[in-house]
Write a protein that holds these residues in place. Sequence first.
Motif, PDB file in Angstrom:
ATOM      1  N   PHE A 190      46.140  -2.961   2.669  1.00  0.00           N
ATOM      2  CA  PHE A 190      44.752  -3.117   2.041  1.00  0.00           C
ATOM      3  C   PHE A 190      43.621  -2.166   2.398  1.00  0.00           C
ATOM      4  O   PHE A 190      43.002  -1.644   1.559  1.00  0.00           O
ATOM      5  N   PHE A 191      43.716  -1.914   3.550  1.00  0.00           N
ATOM      6  CA  PHE A 191      42.580  -1.054   4.170  1.00  0.00           C
ATOM      7  C   PHE A 191      42.562   0.204   3.664  1.00  0.00           C
ATOM      8  O   PHE A 191      41.686   0.873   3.490  1.00  0.00           O
ATOM      9  N   PHE A 192      43.760   0.890   3.630  1.00  0.00           N
ATOM     10  CA  PHE A 192      43.940   2.199   2.845  1.00  0.00           C
ATOM     11  C   PHE A 192      43.401   2.211   1.557  1.00  0.00           C
ATOM     12  O   PHE A 192      42.570   3.133   1.141  1.00  0.00           O
ATOM     13  N   HIS A 193      43.715   1.201   0.910  1.00  0.00           N
ATOM     14  CA  HIS A 193      43.322   1.261  -0.608  1.00  0.00           C
ATOM     15  C   HIS A 193      41.913   1.254  -0.655  1.00  0.00           C
ATOM     16  O   HIS A 193      41.114   1.717  -1.255  1.00  0.00           O
ATOM     17  N   TYR A 194      41.403  -0.110  -0.007  1.00  0.00           N
ATOM     18  CA  TYR A 194      39.862  -0.108   0.384  1.00  0.00           C
ATOM     19  C   TYR A 194      39.018   1.000   0.645  1.00  0.00           C
ATOM     20  O   TYR A 194      37.970   1.206   0.164  1.00  0.00           O
ATOM     21  N   ALA A 195      39.692   1.443   1.495  1.00  0.00           N
ATOM     22  CA  ALA A 195      38.832   2.955   2.134  1.00  0.00           C
ATOM     23  C   ALA A 195      38.771   3.893   1.014  1.00  0.00           C
ATOM     24  O   ALA A 195      37.716   4.486   0.798  1.00  0.00           O
TER      25      ALA A 195
END
Length: 286
Positions: free
Chosen positions: A42-47
């Motif tokens: 999630f956080f790689f995509h959200y970044a």
Amino acid sequence: MIAQNSNILEKDLQQTANMLLLNGTLTECPGLIHGKMGITIFFFHYAKHARNQLFTDYALDIIGEMQRQLHANYRADYEKGIAGIGVGIDYLIQNNFFNVEKDFFEDFDERVYRAVMYEPYSNFGIYDGLTGYGRYWIIRLRREPSSIHAKDCLKRIIERIEGNLQNISLKEQNDVYCFLNDLYEFSDLCIPIELFGQLRKQAIDTYLHSFRLKDLGMERIFRLHLFDHYFNEFLPDEMHKTLKQIPNLVKENIRTSMGLLTGYAGKGLLQLTALNAIDSSWIRLL
């Protein structure tokens, strides 16, 4: 109306990210389906969506925490163990989020090889059974086509499926069908074609039955996507009805997990998908 819905989704997405920021490194399980690996995705995509390097740094911190938890005898299953984590890392590599050294997967390979070849297995399901190991070896074979470990393990899994077909539960038959379908797509291993006919009809019936259940949340969306992917049977009315529910997912007061399947990481990725910030291929991790 579209702009209004987008604004609502963006606001709710920020709240989802905040919840994961508070709990990501505190989540005990390192695994893909319920733990740190799913949160990292999630956080790689959200970044990328937020254009903020801090979220990438946070994802890398979670990976560091996760690696410190793993050891040579850590559980090997797909749901919470090495197989799922390995597939998650491969997903990050495929999406150009993460790079690893050539020998990165050696310890993963050794652990999952032992699980397939020497350890007892409880069932044929994806999450805690043989086909979960099979999913790991498919991505390893795709990355290293000459891998003897991958070919040996995949052959062993196919042999066990053939030898126990009558004892495989209906739900596990769905997982077996999806595994064989993926294997057929990515390898030239000999797969008994007659198995497809036996398993396909039952899998379709089981999926269609699940759509009639009173389940209006995230898992329904996941099932619809997987049904379309594996059976080429798109259900536009069902999908339209279900996608309209995404803005209302935030109203469901049932999020106790941080993970992909029923938690905030999956919810956040669905929100990014609804905003057209990412495609839906991540759902095939489930």
